[in-house]
Each structure stands twice: as structure tokens, then as C-alpha cells.
Design an enzyme around this catalytic site. Structure first.
Site, short mmCIF file in Angstrom:
data_model
loop_
_atom_site.label_atom_id
_atom_site.label_comp_id
_atom_site.label_asym_id
_atom_site.label_seq_id
_atom_site.Cartn_x
_atom_site.Cartn_y
_atom_site.Cartn_z
N HIS A 1 -3.12 -3.26 -0.86
CA HIS A 1 -3.53 -4.18 0.32
C HIS A 1 -4.31 -2.98 1.14
CE1 HIS A 1 -3.58 -6.44 4.03
NE2 HIS A 1 -3.12 -7.37 3.30
N ARG B 1 -7.94 -8.90 10.48
CA ARG B 1 -9.20 -8.90 10.15
C ARG B 1 -10.12 -10.46 10.29
NH1 ARG B 1 -9.41 -6.67 4.66
NH2 ARG B 1 -7.26 -6.69 4.80
#
Lengths: 224, 532
Positions: B319, B339
Site C-alpha cells: 500500500h 487521497r
């Protein structure tokens, strides 16, 4: 190496680096953990812990995975606490006041001491969400309890024997299922799939050769 | 202030450029640019992290070194006195693992009338599901469709996903959301009931459903509550250490080990579901992990020794945004939703160097590039890192948004004195997900009769890279499927005499290959105890 601090794990003194979490301090001291350890990141509530700092009279509570050790910290973990968990059929219950009365009547014995709130490892207003549960205000109970990790420290401190996390669990499920509005777009799409309206499109895209699929992918429009 | 002087100086550049960076829309990479980036920087492409499998159904293929150590390891039952004639539990469906897929399987098997039991080496709910933050995908909005979802899944997975598994994933997706909602899972909704959905890396439609940033926790605690409501037997703090077969070569139970007392028990079952989850705690290539304490690939080993095949065992997901600082939570997950909500990735010079919503493998590789050859990483006590500019979120969506939509993230950092609403955070890739696993058919069964797999232990659904939000979806879709299929199959099964002959044969194969490893396998738990 970080400066060393003295911690008392179940009363026994160990010298550990001061930048460790309480959980890491146990491992540094030589423990191999099976109980009292879970996600190691503040989500699962497996590592409920109580502690005092020498000279401070207040008993504090935390999650061992996300709390740094302090000098002269005296620590005990609470890897399990016997909560009351009543069974129910989610299809048959309804979000009325009677259901709490029936499953968790002890919530009405709350004496308002607020020990639950003071002990919460997530800094939630536990007593307030119990008050909402008493009044059948499940939406508010759900909202205030949403960040609960069900570590059970609140219940360990409760003179009325309330199992706060389980009360809140019931409230959230009632809210999610019965009180929150239905998502029509979801109902519609599920029916479309059931009626076979999406089958042709999925079969068409599955039938495409990989090169064509790649072209489609590399030039697909992306929703703004 | 806990930040170092170097961090503070770099942070000033991030702050100075923030308004311009919010306005700037970085370009997406072309397919060729992505391939070149991955080949040079992604850990899956680093040969030194891998070796060749020496024995078993995937002999000759590539695997992470740490996984191969377990494949070559010594079965724990060889040193135990296991009496298969003394059956302690006798059930229709045995589910190994108490996470999201195991619980979904157990609920459906119970609903179908099967006598089902969950065995789990820690507690029910101690699982990666509990830690999933960002959300769950499903194509249920008007501008979206299962076919569009299919395209995203295949592209994200580099087109090597098993198409029939992807079809099931996307076609059953909306139904999975509905099932959860009707169990009482509190999805984020507008006042009219419309679910709040956002993008994830690599999605072409906003189909990420969430419950704040406790999406997995909210799903897991609801499933656990339902398992308990149904009175399903849960045997906790007990690991399955070997699959038991019957004389016909079919899966027929498991040898169980009490994690606290060492007591060994035998479970006989008509069907077995492996739902043991991921492998982050194997710390492949020395990476930190966002995973649960018990994520040690046990199910892969159990299934493999029983004769099931692995698929894409050499592909892991790193990740891109793991915590790089403070070190107490090094490796912990910073959800992709940060994000999705507009925060951009910024290097030490205050520059936006990548589109924040490229797929995870691409973004992880891009972080590594910034921190290595480009020399634009920020020094931390554990290495280098880049910034995730979290104050952008409230600037874009209004004050209070971050607190409302990302409460877990905010709390995690506040515990260490960092207010992510005010200051950006430092991130570096963390080992997050096992893309590969045991190979199954669309009925959830491996090539070993009556041995099913669900959840992260499955390989093939996500190809060589999973998209955000497709794991929570897969554990529900394939967990339910495994439970339904196993319950139906159990009705037709008559279990023959129990045997561990396959373990003895595997041991012979080990010896024949010249392997004399004494390492106990499966791993069960990582070892973080200080050695004296």
C-alpha cells in the site's frame, strides 16, 4: 537508542526504551503475546489496558498498541471482560424503546457516575450514548458510539453492570437497517441484475480478446 | 514538536506550494510509463526477494522467500500425538478463520441449515477485515455498471485475473452491499438514502461505499454480532494446523491446536472452508505491514499440503501510504480514502510528483522512486518518506470534513501529537495485501474435493494487483458463496475414515528434496519477542 524508562508490567519492574508502545514494551520485556493483542493499530479493541503513573491518583485506560510508555507507569491489561451479549433476530426486532428494555434492562440502572466516559480508550461520550439508548434514540446512540472498538473498559468500570459496547452494537444495527433511509439506486441495481438486465453487457466484455480489453481500459472515461 | 528539523524545513515547502498544488491536476501515466516504473521500483519485480518452490503442486514456480520457508517447513502434527479416532467436534461445515469471509461463510451455511463451526486462532473479528478503512466497491450507481467495474478490476489486475471470478465479484457486488445494509451496516448516506461514494485508485466510477474510515470495522463487528445471534459455535484461540482428509482423498476436517494450552483436538467436517486471510506478518522483503497480528499465510500452507494449488503467490500488494512517522505506528495504514478526498502526494521539495489515484502498485513504486533514485524523500528514523498533504482535504471540502470522514486516521495521529488537519503526514509503502492465494473455481472449491477457500487466502480474483475496496467486496461475495456452496455440498457427503497420510507423503517429498528444515509450519504468529 531512546532514553530508558521504568515500567511496571503487572507490578513487575522492567527497564524499556521510552519510545515503545505499551504492547512493544511487553515484547521487549520478553513476553510472547497471544492474548491482549490483535490488529496492533487501534481498531480491534483486543489490547484494553489500564494504568497509573506514579504520583498521579487517576486510573487511566488505553489501547496498549497505540499508547507510548511513560516513566513509572504501572500497567495491567484487560484482554477479556465478560460482557452481556443478548441474541436477537435482526429481522424481527424493531427500533422501539421496548427492545432495549427487553434485552439490556440494566441500562436503566445507570447512576450517572460517568466512569464509562472517563475510561473510554476512544474518548467517546459513553454515558451520553447510553442515555440515548435509554430513550430509544438509536440514531444518536449510533452516531456517538460509532468509533467504539468494543474493548470493554467502560463496562469494567460500571457500577450498574452495563455492557455498553453491546448496547451500542444493537443501536447501530437498528439504525443501519431500520432508521437510515433506503438506498433506491441500490435496490434498483440489485433488481436489474436479478432480472438479467446486466448479463448481456458482462458477457460481451468477457468475450473480448485481451488486446481489445486493454484498449478499452487505457481509454476509458474517468468520472470527474 | 516531534518532527525533526529536516522534516520541518521540507514541510515549509509543502505549505508554501499547497494552494498551487491543490489546483494542479497531475497527468495520469501511460500504460508504457507504468510498466517501466513497476519493473524498476516495485518490490514484486525484485528477484532477490524471491526463490523457487522446491516441493508440492507448484514446484518450480516463484514464491517470496519467507513463504517458501513455510512451504519447506515441518508440519506441526509430526511432533504431536494426534488420535483421529477421537473426534472432538463433528460438523457439516468447518470454517477456519473468524474474519469477514469466514463469518460471511458461517452465516450463510447456518442459514442453509448446516451445522457450522468457526475455529480461529485469536478471537472472532481479529482480522484484516477489522482494519480495512477506506471502503467497499460495487457498481450500484446510475452511471455505472458491473461491466464497467469488470473493466477496472481486470485493468488494475494487469488482465491476468480469472475472468469467471471477476464476473462473480462484480455481478454479486450490489447484492453484497444490500445484504450488509440489511444486516444493519451503517453506510454513509445522504439524507435521501443515496450512498456517498468516492473514487479509489484505478476506478473509473465513484463506487467506493464507506462507513467513515471504519468501513471494515463496521462490517466486521456487524458480521460478528450476527454470528453470535445465530448461535454459531466459535472456538477461539485455537489454530487449525493441518487439514484432515478422508480415505477417499477429500477434505474432512482439521487438526486443532489450542494457542494457550497446547491441547490438540480433532474436528471432523463434511466440508472445510479455509478463510485464514493474508500474510502481512510474514514481512516479505523486510517491509512493515498494515496487517493484523495473525496474518501469517497459514491457510495457504494448510491447503497446499492437502494438495490445493497456489495462484499468483509471487504477487503482493504494497500500500503506497503506510505510516513512515512516528515510528510507534510505522507501517500502519493511511487509508486510500485520504487521497480519494483530494490529498496529494508531495515530495521533499513540495512538488506533486504523481497522480494520487494511480493504482496501488504504481503509486507504491512511485514513492520508492522518489525516495531512492530521485533523491526527493524526507529522512525519517526508519528511512525516507514522502508527504501526504492532508490539510488539503478541509481546504477543498470545508473545515470539519476530515474529522467527519476520517475519524480513525485523525485519532491515530492525534495519539502521537500530530494533527493531520494542520500538518501533512509522512508515508512510505507498507505490506498490505496478498494478491495471490489458493486457486478456486467459481463454486469456491479448490481441486481438493470439499475444500473451499474464501477471502484473502484466494488467488485469482484480483490478478496481480487489487484495487481499493475490492477486498471488502470479495470477502463478502466469496465468503457467502463458500458458505452456501459448502452447506449444499455437505448434504451429499459421507465422510470416510480420517487420515493424515497426505502429511506423511508431503514429509517424504520434503526429505526426497533434501530439505531438513526444522522450522514449524504454518507460522501461526510472528515473533516479536526480544531475544536475550
Amino acid at each position: 537508542m531512546a532514553n530508558m524508562v521504568n515500567v511496571f508490567l503487572y507490578g513487575k519492574k522492567y527497564e524499556v526504551p521510552g519510545d515503545l508502545t505499551i504492547m512493544e514494551a511487553f515484547e521487549y520485556a520478553g513476553y510472547k503475546l497471544v492474548r491482549g493483542v490483535g490488529c496492533r493499530n487501534g481498531f480491534c479493541g483486543a489490547c484494553a489496558t489500564v494504568y497509573r503513573i506514579k504520583g498521579d491518583r487517576e486510573l487511566k485506560a488505553c489501547l496498549a498498541c497505540s499508547t507510548k510508555v511513560e516513566d513509572n507507569m504501572s500497567v495491567a491489561t484487560l484482554p477479556f471482560f465478560p460482557l452481556i451479549k443478548e441474541g436477537y433476530d435482526i429481522e424481527k426486532v424493531r427500533p422501539n424503546e421496548q427492545i432495549m428494555m427487553q434485552l439490556y434492562p440494566e441500562i436503566y440502572s445507570c447512576v450517572g457516575c460517568n466512569a464509562c466516559t472517563k475510561a473510554c480508550s476512544q474518548s467517546l461520550n459513553v454515558m451520553q450514548y447510553i442515555a440515548h439508548a435509554q430513550r430509544g434514540e438509536y440514531e444518536k446512540c449510533a452516531e456517538l458510539s460509532f468509533d467504539c472498538v468494543m474493548c470493554g473498559i467502560c463496562s469494567s468500570r460500571c457500577p450498574a453492570g452495563i455492557s455498553h459496547p453491546q448496547v451500542a452494537m444493537l443501536a447501530r444495527r437498528l439504525n443501519g437497517k431500520y432508521i437510515a433511509p433506503e438506498s433506491l439506486h441500490l435496490t434498483t441495481r440489485v433488481k436489474e441484475i436479478e432480472d438479467g438486465l446486466c448479463t448481456e453487457a458482462i458477457e460481451a466484455i468477457m468475450a473480448k480478446p485481451i488486446e481489445e480489453l486493454k484498449e478499452l481500459y487505457n481509454h476509458r472515461d474517468i468520472e470527474k | 514538536m516531534i518532527f525533526t528539523q529536516e522534516m520541518l524545513e521540507s514541510m515549509k515547502k509543502v505549505e508554501a506550494a499547497r494552494e498551487a498544488n491543490i489546483a494542479y491536476e497531475p497527468p495520469r501515466m501511460s500504460a508504457e510509463e507504468k510498466e517501466a516504473l513497476l519493473a524498476e521500483y516495485h518490490p514484486d519485480y525484485k528477484d532477490k526477494g524471491f526463490t523457487t518452490i522446491k516441493i508440492g503442486p507448484n514446484k518450480g514456480e516463484r514464491a517470496p522467500i519467507e513463504l517458501e520457508e513455510m512451504i519447506e517447513g515441518r508440519s506441526r502434527v509430526l511432533d504431536l500425538n494426534v488420535d483421529l479416532n477421537k473426534v472432538d467436534y463433528d460438523v457439516d461445515v468447518l470454517v477456519i478463520g473468524g474474519g469477514g469471509s469466514g463469518s460471511s461463510a458461517a452465516i450463510e451455511a447456518n442459514k442453509a441449515g448446516a451445522n457450522v463451526m468457526i475455529v480461529t486462532k485469536l478471537r472472532i473479528g481479529d482480522a484484516n477485515t477489522m482494519m480495512a478503512e477506506g471502503g467497499i466497491q460495487a457498481a450500484d450507481k446510475p452511471g455505472d455498471s458491473p461491466a464497467q467495474h469488470y473493466l477496472d478490476v481486470m485493468g488494475g489486475g494487469h488482465f491476468v485475473n480469472r475472468p469467471e471470478l471477476v464476473r462473480k465479484l462484480v455481478m454479486d457486488g450490489p447484492g453484497a452491499i444490500k445484504w450488509l445494509n440489511e444486516l444493519g451496516v451503517e453506510f454513509d448516506k445522504d439524507e435521501d438514502g443515496t450512498m456517498v461514494t468516492t473514487h479509489g485508485g484505478g476506478t473509473s466510477r465513484k463506487r467506493m461505499h464507506a462507513a467513515a474510515d471504519y468501513s471494515g470495522a463496521e462490517i466486521m463487528r456487524t458480521l460478528r454480532d450476527e454470528v453470535l445471534n445465530r448461535g454459531i459455535t466459535v472456538v477461539d484461540f485455537t489454530a487449525a494446523i493441518e487439514i484432515i482428509k478422508d480415505e477417499n482423498g477429500n477434505a474432512a476436517g482439521a487438526v486443532l491446536l489450542n494457542m494457550e494450552t497446547g491441547e490438540v483436538r480433532v474436528a471432523r467436517a463434511k466440508c472445510v472452508v479455509i478463510a485464514t486471510g493474508g500474510a502481512g506478518r510474514m514481512h516479505y522483503q523486510g517491509f512493515p505491514t498494515s496487517n493484523h497480528y495473525g496474518a501469517t499465510a497459514d491457510g495457504l500452507i494448510l491447503g497446499y499440503r492437502a494438495g490445493a494449488k497456489l495462484l499468483y503467490q509471487d504477487t503482493l500488494q504494497y500500500h503506497p501510504t503506510g505510516v513512515a512517522f512516528p515510528q510507534q505506528i510505522y507501517g500502519a495504514l493511511v487509508t486510500e480514502k485520504v487521497r480519494s478526498m483530494g490529498a496529494k502526494l508531495i515530495n521533499s521539495e513540495g512538488e506533486v510528483y504523481v497522480h494520487p489515484l494511480e493504482t496501488r502498485d504504481v503509486n507504491a513504486a512511485a514513492v520508492i522512486r522518489e525516495c531512492s533514485t530521485r533523491g526527493k524523500g524526507v529522512p525519517t528514523p526508519t528511512g525516507k518518506a514522502v508527504w501526504l498533504d492532508t490539510p488539503m482535504i478541509d481546504m477543498i471540502h470545508g473545515k470539519g470534513t476530515l474529522e467527519k470522514r476520517l475519524p480513525a486516521m485523525l485519532r491515530m495521529y492525534l495519539k502521537f501529537g500530530i494533527d493531520m488537519r494542520e500538518t501533512p503526514i509522512l508515508i512510505y509503502p507498507t505490506l498490505h495485501y496478498q494478491n495471490g492465494g489458493l486457486e478456486i473455481g467459481v463454486n469456491g472449491m479448490t481441486r481438493v474435493e470439499n475444500l473451499f477457500v474464501a477471502g484473502e487466502a484466494v488467488g485469482g480474483i484480483h490478478g496481480r494487483n487489487r484495487l481499493m475496496g475490492n477486498s471488502l467486496l470479495d470477502i463478502i461475495v466469496f465468503g457467502r458463496n463458500a458458505g452456501q456452496q459448502a452447506a449444499a455440498k455437505a448434504k451429499t457427503v459421507t465422510v470416510g475414515a480420517l487420515t493424515l497420510d497426505h502429511v506423511a507423503k508431503y514429509e517424504e517429498e520434503r526429505k526426497a528434496a533434501g530439505i531438513d528444515s526444522e522450522t514449524a509450519s504454518p507460522k501461526l504468529l510472528p515473533d516479536y519477542t526480544r531475544k536475550f
